[in-house]
Design an enzyme around this catalytic site. Structure first.
Site, mmCIF file in Angstrom:
data_model
loop_
_atom_site.group_PDB
_atom_site.id
_atom_site.type_symbol
_atom_site.label_atom_id
_atom_site.label_comp_id
_atom_site.label_asym_id
_atom_site.label_seq_id
_atom_site.Cartn_x
_atom_site.Cartn_y
_atom_site.Cartn_z
ATOM 1 N N HIS A 115 5.410 -7.464 -0.825
ATOM 2 C CA HIS A 115 5.101 -8.682 -1.577
ATOM 3 C C HIS A 115 6.253 -9.680 -1.553
ATOM 4 C CE1 HIS A 115 1.202 -7.706 -3.871
ATOM 5 N NE2 HIS A 115 1.268 -6.978 -2.767
ATOM 6 N N GLY A 126 9.073 -14.888 3.915
ATOM 7 C CA GLY A 126 10.084 -13.954 4.402
ATOM 8 C C GLY A 126 10.807 -13.258 3.267
ATOM 9 N N ASP A 166 -4.596 7.924 -2.108
ATOM 10 C CA ASP A 166 -4.647 9.017 -1.144
ATOM 11 C C ASP A 166 -4.401 10.284 -1.972
ATOM 12 O OD1 ASP A 166 -3.385 11.029 0.498
ATOM 13 O OD2 ASP A 166 -2.847 9.551 1.982
ATOM 14 N N THR A 191 -2.777 12.896 -1.372
ATOM 15 C CA THR A 191 -1.364 13.273 -1.293
ATOM 16 C C THR A 191 -0.514 12.029 -1.579
ATOM 17 O OG1 THR A 191 -1.351 12.889 1.097
ATOM 18 C CG2 THR A 191 -1.790 15.134 0.363
#
Ligand code: HEM
Ligand SMILES: *[C@@H]1O[C@H](CO)[C@@H](O)[C@H](O)[C@H]1NC(C)=O
Length: 324
Positions: free
Chosen positions: A64, A70, A245, A247
């Protein structure tokens, strides 16, 4: 000028050409703070021990920051009378955590190398350590970023950060701007092997059904699971979340196996499996963790090196959450 000075001058010149064309280099702090990577790594250990979800937060924090003009540490700046608002006022920064831990790392670095190392480099190093500490690849990152000296802009952040509802097209465009190939774009999405998604970001997908009355590309059991955990109209949607996820604390290639099974949390997860441009890379990474780690590493370097301030641009902030 003796011969040694000339040789040193030539080798510096060679390095500056080789460095990503962005003014970054792999030996940037060689003289000014050779121990910076070791300091950051050591200072992160207690942070990771006390909060096992910190690596996920730091990896997303890097994305973010780097996605908006940049990596310039603008996301770390708190509002005051001068800056009025902060990048954190952007709705797309919902769920961003652990900004304060970069201040801790910076304080440790300042003790040994005062006014040398930018907050933006420390943030990228922290994200790199977050990946390695979770079992992911050890990524070599070029350094030499400078911090922004202008107030952060939350409207710009909201226009440049992706929506939770983005599709494959938007995702590929986003990362092509960072110089990534399609493979690297699919690989960087593998960052979602860590962390959580709040229900707030899921409700839209759960309410957009296809003609069969299903969420497109989602396994029925997983859909039922999400509906129970993230009911529509819930007052707790901003606080409740599901794992990205199973894991969630380990940086591995389970994310790809997961999305292939229809257990991807975001719409783009399901689309990546169906879109012919991305499907092959998803399958390859699901079967080949080393291949995923390699592509993720080069994508990470591209994401964190693109459009950065360097040389005389910007500043090296003394405190990361304030402009002065
Ligand atoms: C098209 C691109 C992307 C989209 C649409 C996207 C979207 C999201 C959303 C909606 C969340 C959940 C936030 C929450 O509810 O708290 C999330 C979490 C996360 N994202 Fe992404 N993301 C993208 C790319 C990336 C990239 C490039 C990285 C890192 C390199 C990344 C790293 C993470 C991590 C680590 C989390 C978990 C954060 C936590 O547990 O605190 N994402 N992302
Ligand atoms: C939930 O978060 C969104 C996005 O930041 C915000 O607009 C909304 O007001 C929040 N809702 C509650 C109940 O706090």
């Amino acid at each position: 000028m003796d011969l040694r000075a000339i040789v040193v001058g030539i080798s510096l010149f060679v390095f500056s050409i080789g460095a990503e064309g962005q003014g970054l280099s792999y030996n940037f702090y060689e003289n000014s703070c050779p121990q910076v990577e070791a300091i950051v790594r050591a200072a992160l250990q207690p942070i990771f021990l006390t909060d096992p979800t910190a690596p996920a937060a730091l990896l997303r924090l890097m994305f973010h920051d780097c996605q908006v003009q940049g990596c310039d540490a603008s996301i770390l700046v708190d509002p005051n009378e001068k800056t009025v608002s902060s990048e954190m006022a952007a709705g797309k920064n919902f769920g961003i955590r652990k900004r304060e831990s970069i201040n801790i790392l910076k304080a440790m670095v300042e003790l040994e190398c005062p006014q040398q190392v930018s907050c933006s480099d420390i943030l990228v190093l922290a994200a790199r350590e977050a990946v390695a500490a979770s079992g992911g690849p050890e990524i070599k990152v070029p350094l030499g970023r400078r911090d922004s000296s202008v107030p952060p802009n939350y409207k710009l952040a909201d226009s440049l950060l992706p929506s939770a509802a983005i599709g494959v097209d938007g995702m590929l465009q986003l990362f092509a701007k960072k110089g990534m190939t399609v493979e690297e774009s699919v690989a960087i999405m593998g960052a979602h092997t860590l962390g959580v998604t709040h229900c707030l970001n899921i409700l839209n997908r759960l309410s957009g059904l296809d003609q069969g009355g299903r969420v497109e590309g989602m396994a029925p059991m997983f859909e039922a699971f999400l509906r129970i955990n993230c009911p529509q109209g819930s007052l707790t949607s901003n606080a409740s979340f599901v794992l990205n996820d199973p894991t969630t604390l380990t940086f591995d290639n389970h994310y790809y196996n997961n999305v292939i099974r229809g257990h991807g949390v975001l719409g783009v997860d399901a689309e990546m499996v169906m879109d012919p441009r991305t499907a092959l890379a998803v399958k390859r990474f699901a079967a080949d963790q080393d291949g995923f780690f390699q592509a993720f590493s080069s994508a990470f370097v591209k994401l964190s090196s693109s459009s950065v301030l360097s040389g005389n641009q910007g500043v090296v902030r003394k405190i990361c959450n304030a402009l002065d």
